[in-house]
Design an enzyme around this catalytic site. Structure first.
Site, PDB file in Angstrom:
ATOM      1  N   CYS A   4       0.846  -1.198   0.000  1.00 37.33           N
ATOM      2  CA  CYS A   4       0.000   0.000   0.000  1.00 37.33           C
ATOM      3  C   CYS A   4       0.885   1.253   0.000  1.00 37.33           C
ATOM      4  O   CYS A   4       1.761   1.413   0.853  1.00 37.33           O
ATOM      5  CB  CYS A   4      -0.906  -0.020   1.226  1.00 37.33           C
ATOM      6  SG  CYS A   4      -1.767   1.533   1.493  1.00 37.33           S
ATOM      7  N   CYS A   7       0.660   3.240   3.303  1.00 32.76           N
ATOM      8  CA  CYS A   7       1.357   2.533   4.393  1.00 32.76           C
ATOM      9  C   CYS A   7       2.859   2.743   4.260  1.00 32.76           C
ATOM     10  O   CYS A   7       3.559   2.940   5.268  1.00 32.76           O
ATOM     11  CB  CYS A   7       1.015   1.043   4.376  1.00 32.76           C
ATOM     12  SG  CYS A   7      -0.620   0.646   5.039  1.00 32.76           S
ATOM     13  N   ASP A  30      -0.291  16.632  -0.331  1.00 26.90           N
ATOM     14  CA  ASP A  30      -0.605  15.894  -1.545  1.00 26.90           C
ATOM     15  C   ASP A  30       0.434  16.217  -2.620  1.00 26.90           C
ATOM     16  O   ASP A  30       0.833  17.363  -2.793  1.00 26.90           O
ATOM     17  CB  ASP A  30      -2.008  16.270  -2.038  1.00 26.90           C
ATOM     18  CG  ASP A  30      -2.545  15.269  -3.046  1.00 26.90           C
ATOM     19  OD1 ASP A  30      -3.494  14.534  -2.710  1.00 26.90           O
ATOM     20  OD2 ASP A  30      -2.010  15.216  -4.181  1.00 26.90           O
ATOM     21  N   HIS A  46      -4.212   0.395   8.442  1.00 29.31           N
ATOM     22  CA  HIS A  46      -4.709   0.305   7.074  1.00 29.31           C
ATOM     23  C   HIS A  46      -6.163  -0.161   7.031  1.00 29.31           C
ATOM     24  O   HIS A  46      -6.486  -1.258   7.472  1.00 29.31           O
ATOM     25  CB  HIS A  46      -3.854  -0.671   6.244  1.00 29.31           C
ATOM     26  CG  HIS A  46      -4.369  -0.815   4.844  1.00 29.31           C
ATOM     27  ND1 HIS A  46      -3.876  -0.087   3.789  1.00 29.31           N
ATOM     28  CD2 HIS A  46      -5.369  -1.564   4.333  1.00 29.31           C
ATOM     29  CE1 HIS A  46      -4.546  -0.377   2.703  1.00 29.31           C
ATOM     30  NE2 HIS A  46      -5.458  -1.285   2.997  1.00 29.31           N
ATOM     31  N   ASN A  87     -12.788  10.356  -0.783  1.00 34.52           N
ATOM     32  CA  ASN A  87     -13.320   9.578  -1.896  1.00 34.52           C
ATOM     33  C   ASN A  87     -13.406   8.118  -1.485  1.00 34.52           C
ATOM     34  O   ASN A  87     -12.490   7.575  -0.857  1.00 34.52           O
ATOM     35  CB  ASN A  87     -12.420   9.741  -3.129  1.00 34.52           C
ATOM     36  CG  ASN A  87     -12.469  11.150  -3.670  1.00 34.52           C
ATOM     37  OD1 ASN A  87     -13.525  11.764  -3.706  1.00 34.52           O
ATOM     38  ND2 ASN A  87     -11.330  11.677  -4.095  1.00 34.52           N
ATOM     39  N   HIS A  98      -6.285   3.355   0.641  1.00 37.01           N
ATOM     40  CA  HIS A  98      -6.019   3.479   2.091  1.00 37.01           C
ATOM     41  C   HIS A  98      -6.808   4.713   2.516  1.00 37.01           C
ATOM     42  O   HIS A  98      -6.582   5.806   1.971  1.00 37.01           O
ATOM     43  CB  HIS A  98      -4.510   3.649   2.340  1.00 37.01           C
ATOM     44  CG  HIS A  98      -4.111   3.768   3.783  1.00 37.01           C
ATOM     45  ND1 HIS A  98      -3.124   2.992   4.368  1.00 37.01           N
ATOM     46  CD2 HIS A  98      -4.554   4.605   4.766  1.00 37.01           C
ATOM     47  CE1 HIS A  98      -2.984   3.335   5.647  1.00 37.01           C
ATOM     48  NE2 HIS A  98      -3.837   4.321   5.911  1.00 37.01           N
ATOM     49  N   HIS A 100      -8.285   8.014   3.445  1.00 36.79           N
ATOM     50  CA  HIS A 100      -7.643   9.321   3.611  1.00 36.79           C
ATOM     51  C   HIS A 100      -8.680  10.416   3.470  1.00 36.79           C
ATOM     52  O   HIS A 100      -9.667  10.285   2.753  1.00 36.79           O
ATOM     53  CB  HIS A 100      -6.504   9.520   2.603  1.00 36.79           C
ATOM     54  CG  HIS A 100      -6.870   9.253   1.176  1.00 36.79           C
ATOM     55  ND1 HIS A 100      -6.990   7.984   0.668  1.00 36.79           N
ATOM     56  CD2 HIS A 100      -7.145  10.092   0.138  1.00 36.79           C
ATOM     57  CE1 HIS A 100      -7.318   8.044  -0.616  1.00 36.79           C
ATOM     58  NE2 HIS A 100      -7.427   9.322  -0.961  1.00 36.79           N
ATOM     59  N   HIS A 102      -8.900  14.312   2.365  1.00 40.46           N
ATOM     60  CA  HIS A 102      -8.265  15.473   1.748  1.00 40.46           C
ATOM     61  C   HIS A 102      -8.691  16.711   2.542  1.00 40.46           C
ATOM     62  O   HIS A 102      -9.891  16.913   2.783  1.00 40.46           O
ATOM     63  CB  HIS A 102      -8.751  15.666   0.309  1.00 40.46           C
ATOM     64  CG  HIS A 102      -8.448  14.538  -0.627  1.00 40.46           C
ATOM     65  ND1 HIS A 102      -7.451  14.609  -1.573  1.00 40.46           N
ATOM     66  CD2 HIS A 102      -9.031  13.326  -0.785  1.00 40.46           C
ATOM     67  CE1 HIS A 102      -7.426  13.491  -2.272  1.00 40.46           C
ATOM     68  NE2 HIS A 102      -8.379  12.692  -1.820  1.00 40.46           N
TER      69      HIS A 102
HETATM   70  P1  5GP Z   1      -7.853   9.750  -4.068  1.00 40.95           P
HETATM   71  O1  5GP Z   1      -7.919   9.942  -5.566  1.00 40.95           O
HETATM   72  O2  5GP Z   1      -7.618   8.297  -3.715  1.00 40.95           O
HETATM   73  O3  5GP Z   1      -8.992  10.360  -3.338  1.00 40.95           O
HETATM   74  O4  5GP Z   1      -6.592  10.575  -3.578  1.00 40.95           O
HETATM   75  C1  5GP Z   1      -5.292  10.107  -3.652  1.00 40.95           C
HETATM   76  C2  5GP Z   1      -4.390  11.295  -3.566  1.00 40.95           C
HETATM   77  O5  5GP Z   1      -3.074  10.841  -3.316  1.00 40.95           O
HETATM   78  C3  5GP Z   1      -4.326  12.135  -4.846  1.00 40.95           C
HETATM   79  O6  5GP Z   1      -4.760  13.463  -4.570  1.00 40.95           O
HETATM   80  C4  5GP Z   1      -2.855  12.060  -5.257  1.00 40.95           C
HETATM   81  O7  5GP Z   1      -2.372  13.282  -5.782  1.00 40.95           O
HETATM   82  C5  5GP Z   1      -2.167  11.670  -3.966  1.00 40.95           C
HETATM   83  N1  5GP Z   1      -0.955  10.900  -4.164  1.00 40.95           N
HETATM   84  C6  5GP Z   1      -0.780   9.843  -4.994  1.00 40.95           C
HETATM   85  N2  5GP Z   1       0.459   9.363  -4.890  1.00 40.95           N
HETATM   86  C7  5GP Z   1       1.105  10.141  -3.978  1.00 40.95           C
HETATM   87  C8  5GP Z   1       2.436  10.127  -3.432  1.00 40.95           C
HETATM   88  O8  5GP Z   1       3.284   9.309  -3.779  1.00 40.95           O
HETATM   89  N3  5GP Z   1       2.725  11.082  -2.516  1.00 40.95           N
HETATM   90  C9  5GP Z   1       1.807  12.015  -2.108  1.00 40.95           C
HETATM   91  N4  5GP Z   1       2.197  12.916  -1.215  1.00 40.95           N
HETATM   92  N5  5GP Z   1       0.540  12.041  -2.582  1.00 40.95           N
HETATM   93  C10 5GP Z   1       0.203  11.118  -3.510  1.00 40.95           C
HETATM   94 ZN    ZN Z   2      -2.324   1.244   3.663  1.00 37.03          ZN
END
Ligand code: 5GP
Ligand code: ZN
Length: 114
Positions: A4, A7, A30, A46, A87, A98, A100, A102
């Site tokens: 993950c 993680c 982000d 997780h 999301n 995982h 999260h 925002h």
């Molecule tokens: P989701 O689309 O799952 O709601 O949000 C995932 C978020 O993780 C996205 O906004 C994306 O920009 C961020 N993200 C993806 N990979 C990485 C990473 O390696 N490092 C950081 N800091 N953010 C990441």
């Molecule tokens: Zn995880």
């Protein structure tokens, strides 16, 4: 969980810009910010999304929201307000499985959320 992304970030195996950490929660910037302030708040345990939030203790769930409050109150660019998004699943375009939250802010956001 071994494979993950978040993680690995929590464990420091993948670098990130940390903004908050305690026993239960980790928060970092982000990598692709969608607003001037864009931080991700994750439980250290997780679980894939809010759909599995019953696998966290009430304490761990509360810790996520309290971390959001602490981050937001210490960030001057959020003094006018902020938005929290989590999301959940394919239709919401969740890309990292995982849980999260925002935190988005630092600008006036659109009234329409989707
Ligand atoms: P989701 O689309 O799952 O709601 O949000 C995932 C978020 O993780 C996205 O906004 C994306 O920009 C961020 N993200 C993806 N990979 C990485 C990473 O390696 N490092 C950081 N800091 N953010 C990441
Ligand atoms: Zn995880």
């Amino acid at each position: 969980m071994d494979n993950c992304l978040f993680c690995k970030i929590i464990k420091g195996e993948i670098p990130s810009t940390k903004v908050f950490e305690n026993d239960q929660v980790f928060a970092f910037k982000d990598i692709n910010p969608q607003t001037p302030f864009h931080v991700l708040v994750v439980p250290k345990k997780h679980v894939s999304s809010v759909a599995e939030i019953d696998q966290l203790s009430n304490d761990e769930i509360a810790a996520c929201l309290l971390a959001i409050r602490q981050i937001a109150t210490s960030e001057s660019s959020l003094s006018g307000g902020f938005r929290i998004i989590s999301n959940c699943g394919v239709d919401a375009c969740q890309s990292v499985p995982h849980l999260h939250f925002h935190i988005l802010g630092g600008t006036r956001m659109a009234e329409r959320m989707a």
